[in-house]
Design an enzyme around this catalytic site. Sequence first.
Site, short mmCIF file in Angstrom:
data_model
loop_
_atom_site.label_atom_id
_atom_site.label_comp_id
_atom_site.label_asym_id
_atom_site.label_seq_id
_atom_site.Cartn_x
_atom_site.Cartn_y
_atom_site.Cartn_z
N ARG A 28 0.85 -1.21 0.00
CA ARG A 28 0.00 0.00 0.00
C ARG A 28 0.88 1.25 0.00
O ARG A 28 0.55 2.27 -0.58
CB ARG A 28 -0.96 0.00 1.21
CG ARG A 28 -1.71 1.31 1.35
CD ARG A 28 -2.92 1.26 2.27
NE ARG A 28 -2.84 0.36 3.38
CZ ARG A 28 -2.15 0.57 4.51
NH1 ARG A 28 -1.48 1.69 4.67
NH2 ARG A 28 -2.13 -0.33 5.47
N TYR A 68 -17.79 16.99 -13.98
CA TYR A 68 -18.26 15.60 -14.06
C TYR A 68 -19.28 15.34 -12.94
O TYR A 68 -19.09 15.81 -11.80
CB TYR A 68 -17.04 14.67 -13.94
CG TYR A 68 -17.42 13.23 -13.70
CD1 TYR A 68 -18.29 12.56 -14.57
CD2 TYR A 68 -16.92 12.52 -12.61
CE1 TYR A 68 -18.65 11.24 -14.34
CE2 TYR A 68 -17.27 11.20 -12.38
CZ TYR A 68 -18.14 10.57 -13.26
OH TYR A 68 -18.51 9.27 -13.02
N ASP A 117 -8.42 19.66 -12.85
CA ASP A 117 -8.72 18.32 -13.36
C ASP A 117 -8.45 18.37 -14.86
O ASP A 117 -9.20 18.98 -15.62
CB ASP A 117 -10.18 17.97 -13.05
CG ASP A 117 -10.55 16.56 -13.50
OD1 ASP A 117 -9.88 16.04 -14.42
OD2 ASP A 117 -11.50 15.98 -12.94
N LYS A 142 -9.24 7.50 -18.48
CA LYS A 142 -9.61 8.10 -19.75
C LYS A 142 -8.42 8.08 -20.73
O LYS A 142 -7.97 7.03 -21.08
CB LYS A 142 -10.15 9.51 -19.49
CG LYS A 142 -11.22 9.54 -18.37
CD LYS A 142 -12.42 8.71 -18.75
CE LYS A 142 -13.55 8.63 -17.74
NZ LYS A 142 -13.31 8.58 -16.34
O1 P1T Z 1 -14.28 7.42 -13.14
P1 P1T Z 1 -13.07 7.86 -12.36
O2 P1T Z 1 -11.79 7.26 -12.82
O3 P1T Z 1 -13.28 7.75 -10.89
O4 P1T Z 1 -12.88 9.43 -12.69
C1 P1T Z 1 -13.78 10.41 -12.33
C2 P1T Z 1 -13.67 11.60 -13.24
C3 P1T Z 1 -12.90 12.68 -12.86
N1 P1T Z 1 -12.77 13.79 -13.63
C4 P1T Z 1 -13.37 13.86 -14.83
C5 P1T Z 1 -13.21 15.10 -15.65
C6 P1T Z 1 -14.13 12.79 -15.31
O5 P1T Z 1 -14.70 12.91 -16.52
C7 P1T Z 1 -14.29 11.62 -14.50
C8 P1T Z 1 -15.10 10.47 -14.94
N2 P1T Z 1 -15.92 10.73 -16.04
C9 P1T Z 1 -16.74 9.83 -16.65
C10 P1T Z 1 -16.86 8.54 -16.28
C11 P1T Z 1 -17.50 10.37 -17.79
O6 P1T Z 1 -18.06 9.61 -18.60
O7 P1T Z 1 -17.55 11.61 -17.92
#
Ligand code: P1T
Length: 386
Positions: free
Chosen positions: A53, A105, A177, A202
Amino acid sequence: MKEHKANLHKDTLAIHAGQSPDPTTGAIMTPIYQTSTYVQDGPGIHKGFEYSRTHNPTRFALERNLAALEGAKYGLCFSSGCAAMSTAIHSFKSGDHILCCDDVYGGTYRLFTKVFPQMGVETTFADFSSIQNIEKLTKSNTKLIWIETPTNPLLKLIDIEKVSAFAKTKGIKVLVDNTFMSPYLQNPLSLGADLVLHSTTKYIGGHSDVVGGFIGTSDEELHKILQFNQNAIGAIPSPLDCFLGLRSTKTLHVRMQRHSENGKALATWLESHPQIEKVTYPGLKSHPQYDLAKRQMKDSGGMITFVIKGGMDKAKKFLSRLNIFACAESLGGVESLIEHPGLMTHAGIPADIRAKLGIVDGLIRVSVGIENIDDLKADIDQALKG
Ligand code: P1T
């Protein structure tokens, strides 16, 4: 481990930064150190690795690689983008205030409105297009300005340099972000931000097979707090997921070039389609912040939103008729994804707020993949005819 040279280009850093051949075998790829613990010669006598961890060589390699791509001194990886956000917010305490841009988001909105208030951390959402607006809403207990640019899903842009310069005068930290841009297209730290965050699920992952998160900073004090929280909270990625991340970043630059090329071509074509009411894409001259896009971003990326004529019924029919575009949440993969923010990624945002922001019934969000552009256009064209 060989340190990357500061003067190397991103295309080279993507492939090499943070990694060196395995000292035991010469394996060119960093091994998947799939271990929970490390044997010590005696209590406290070890090779710098105690427990996975806290320490894992595969994760460390990905953290170094992503930090190099963002021009950050330090990097930390997490089990998801939301885990990275939660860990970041745990650096604040009850009574602290956060200013967040109004279009984010849906999961980010959920954390700020449903989870962090339980810790006593309050958030105000605001339109960040004017500094006066930010200035007006800043309070004596404001500790963080949270930016998403381009925003999800409306693709509004926020001037990172301007907001960061203002925040500095007030001693407020700025987090960006950077998920929609990837470290290849935009580097918030170089524009004055203190922290950069990614959902590595992403563009960084790029193949729709890993969920992960990242935070980079060059501020040693902030890094130490985040590192402590990363270990204490424990929302760390698995060694296999880190290996997949390292495999993916080797092609980040090539993928982002093609996403941007396809994005520009598709957005331009959509703009002239008679069944489309409005197209938003930072690479189009019609984008109200086209000049800022040119200044702040290396290229325009693969995210497009458009409003289809005919509202909800037409939007639903269109989405079910597509053959190449997959109707799915998420973005940034090599395959083209498409979704309805009002019904899917942003359904958790109250309807009145969605309407005020412009997340209307006919709004469609596209994550353009790296397929052949003519096939993508033909798929949308046939679905619009239905
Ligand atoms: O899904 P995760 O890895 O926990 O990430 C969250 C997140 C954070 N910041 C942005 C700008 C994001 O678009 C996302 C997750 N977004 C999607 C799943 C979506 O389809 O927009």
